[in-house]
Structures are given as structure tokens and as C-alpha cells.
Design a protein around this motif. Structure first.
Motif, short mmCIF file in Angstrom:
data_model
loop_
_atom_site.label_atom_id
_atom_site.label_comp_id
_atom_site.label_asym_id
_atom_site.label_seq_id
_atom_site.Cartn_x
_atom_site.Cartn_y
_atom_site.Cartn_z
N MET A 1 0.79 -1.07 0.11
CA MET A 1 -0.04 0.01 -0.10
C MET A 1 0.66 1.14 0.04
O MET A 1 1.86 1.46 1.04
CB MET A 1 -0.91 0.03 1.17
CG MET A 1 -1.65 1.07 1.43
SD MET A 1 -3.28 1.06 2.46
CE MET A 1 -2.41 0.36 3.94
N THR A 2 0.79 2.10 -1.07
CA THR A 2 1.47 3.18 -1.28
C THR A 2 0.90 4.50 -0.27
O THR A 2 -0.19 4.56 -0.07
CB THR A 2 1.36 3.71 -2.66
OG1 THR A 2 2.03 2.66 -3.39
CG2 THR A 2 2.14 5.14 -2.73
N ARG A 3 1.86 4.88 0.20
CA ARG A 3 1.58 6.18 1.24
C ARG A 3 2.65 7.18 1.24
O ARG A 3 3.92 6.75 1.25
CB ARG A 3 1.74 5.67 2.63
CG ARG A 3 1.24 6.62 3.98
CD ARG A 3 1.35 5.94 5.27
NE ARG A 3 0.82 6.61 6.10
CZ ARG A 3 -0.47 6.83 6.85
NH1 ARG A 3 -1.15 6.16 5.97
NH2 ARG A 3 -0.81 7.79 7.64
N LEU A 4 2.30 8.29 0.72
CA LEU A 4 3.24 9.62 0.33
C LEU A 4 2.88 10.65 1.45
O LEU A 4 1.80 10.67 2.06
CB LEU A 4 2.78 10.08 -1.08
CG LEU A 4 2.53 9.17 -2.09
CD1 LEU A 4 2.22 9.83 -3.23
CD2 LEU A 4 3.94 8.40 -2.45
N ARG A 5 4.16 11.12 1.82
CA ARG A 5 4.04 12.25 2.77
C ARG A 5 4.87 13.51 2.03
O ARG A 5 5.77 13.54 1.45
CB ARG A 5 5.02 11.79 4.05
CG ARG A 5 4.37 10.81 4.81
CD ARG A 5 5.21 10.49 5.97
NE ARG A 5 4.56 9.32 6.81
CZ ARG A 5 3.64 9.53 7.80
NH1 ARG A 5 3.30 10.96 8.19
NH2 ARG A 5 3.19 8.69 8.44
N THR A 6 4.13 14.51 2.53
CA THR A 6 4.59 15.95 2.04
C THR A 6 5.08 16.82 3.24
O THR A 6 5.00 16.24 4.11
CB THR A 6 3.69 16.67 1.00
OG1 THR A 6 2.79 17.04 2.07
CG2 THR A 6 3.29 15.83 0.01
N LYS A 7 5.39 17.98 3.05
CA LYS A 7 5.72 18.68 4.20
C LYS A 7 4.40 18.95 5.16
O LYS A 7 4.50 18.87 6.53
CB LYS A 7 6.12 20.24 3.85
CG LYS A 7 6.44 20.99 4.93
CD LYS A 7 7.11 22.24 4.26
CE LYS A 7 7.54 23.31 5.47
NZ LYS A 7 8.23 24.50 4.86
N ARG A 8 3.32 19.06 4.57
CA ARG A 8 1.83 19.25 5.37
C ARG A 8 1.01 17.93 5.18
O ARG A 8 -0.11 18.02 6.06
CB ARG A 8 1.06 20.46 4.82
CG ARG A 8 2.02 21.67 4.92
CD ARG A 8 1.16 23.08 4.64
NE ARG A 8 1.05 22.91 3.07
CZ ARG A 8 0.07 23.75 2.35
NH1 ARG A 8 -0.74 24.31 3.34
NH2 ARG A 8 -0.16 23.54 1.14
N LEU A 9 1.09 17.01 4.26
CA LEU A 9 0.14 16.24 3.98
C LEU A 9 0.41 14.85 3.87
O LEU A 9 1.71 14.25 4.05
CB LEU A 9 -0.52 16.55 2.35
CG LEU A 9 -0.64 17.74 2.14
CD1 LEU A 9 -0.90 17.78 0.48
CD2 LEU A 9 -1.86 18.34 2.75
N ILE A 10 -0.49 13.76 4.37
CA ILE A 10 -0.10 12.43 4.13
C ILE A 10 -1.38 12.10 2.72
O ILE A 10 -2.45 12.40 2.78
CB ILE A 10 -0.52 11.63 5.40
CG1 ILE A 10 0.44 12.09 6.38
CG2 ILE A 10 -0.62 10.02 5.00
CD1 ILE A 10 0.08 11.46 7.62
#
Length: 176
Positions: A1-10
Motif C-alpha cells: 500500500m502506497t503512502r506519500l508524505r509531503t511537508k503538510r500532507l499524508i
């Protein structure tokens, strides 16, 4: 399962617990009226039916990400097959508008997509009246390729559509 993180988001796999917020945000004509494939009114049953189609093993051109902001469900960004190739689509609930959230979420999903897929081009577009969404696409490097007519389920009519595309090479050149 792909999960991406950015500075403010999931960005994560959508799941059943998202249904109430998904239904509430898409049962807002200001949101649904900007989207081609979303009916209005949009009910909890619609959200549950759509969520039942989501699986963690979907191919890249059928992957969707729920957008979380400070732990709250805010909207979706994802991909679906189109007549010329993969299409990116996205939306946010109104409480999250005007904060740069979608630009951040779409950029992360495009990074993922162009790594996970061999597609040379991603397609998109906006209804002619959706200046905010067009601004996001231009910021991300999409170029206008023409105009077409596209059915908007929420409006129940064909609407003028500004067609756009982004090549993988342009995306990667932008990131250097």
C-alpha cells in the motif's frame, strides 16, 4: 500500500472511514459541479460504493490517494484511464480551499505516478469556469492542448472543457 508524505500532507489509500467526509464534501455543488464524474446530490451510499472499488493493488493509472491535512480527510487526488492515456483528477472539500494543499498533493502524486508508471504523458483538464484548478495545473507544468465538451454529471449537461497534458520529460525537467 502506497503512502506519500509531503511537508503538510499524508496521501494514503482511501478507506471506509473516509465515507462520511467524502460524502459531505462531494454533496456540495461548489465541489461536485467542477467534476466530470461525480453526481449531485452525492450520498453516503455513493461514497461507500466508490470506496468499495478501491484496492491497494490497483495499477498506477487507477490509483487514488486520500488527502489528509492535520489528520483530517480533505479530498482526493488520483488517476484513471482515459481515451488517450492516463488522466489525473482531484478535488478538495471547501474548508481546505485556498491554502496550496492541492498543488502540494498533486505534485507528490505526479512524482509517484511518473516513477510507478512508464506513461510518457498524463492528461487532465478543467471546465472552462474553473480558474483555480487551471492555475494549479499551469503551476505544475501542464499545457493547454485544446477544448472539448465533457459531460458534467452534477450539472447534467455537456460543458466546455479545457484539455491539458503534462509530459514525463517536462515534469522531470521541472524537478531538476
Amino acid at each position: 500500500m502506497t503512502r506519500l508524505r509531503t511537508k503538510r500532507l499524508i496521501l494514503r489509500q482511501p478507506h471506509g472511514e473516509d465515507a462520511p467526509a467524502l460524502a459531505a464534501y462531494l454533496n456540495d455543488f461548489a465541489v461536485a459541479g467542477n467534476l466530470a464524474r461525480v453526481p449531485f446530490p452525492y450520498r453516503l451510499a455513493d461514497a461507500l460504493a466508490w470506496l468499495a472499488t478501491r484496492r491497494p493493488d490497483m495499477p498506477a493509472d487507477q490509483t487514488n490517494f486520500a488527502i489528509e491535512v492535520d489528520g483530517a480527510y480533505a479530498g482526493q487526488v488520483g488517476f484513471h484511464p482515459g481515451p488517450h492515456g492516463p488522466i489525473i483528477g482531484y478535488w478538495l472539500g471547501q474548508p481546505f480551499w485556498g491554502r496550496g494543499i492541492m498543488s502540494e498533493a498533486a505534485a507528490a502524486s505526479l512524482d509517484w505516478f511518473f516513477t510507478a508508471s512508464s506513461a510518457p504523458v498524463i492528461y487532465s483538464g478543467v471546465f472552462h469556469f474553473n480558474a483555480a484548478s487551471l492555475a494549479i495545473q499551469k503551476k505544475l507544468g501542464f499545457t493547454e492542448t485544446g477544448r472539448s465538451s465533457l459531460l458534467c454529471l452534477a450539472r447534467g449537461v455537456e460543458v466546455e472543457h479545457i484539455d491539458t497534458q503534462l509530459t514525463q520529460s517536462a515534469w522531470k525537467a521541472r524537478r531538476l
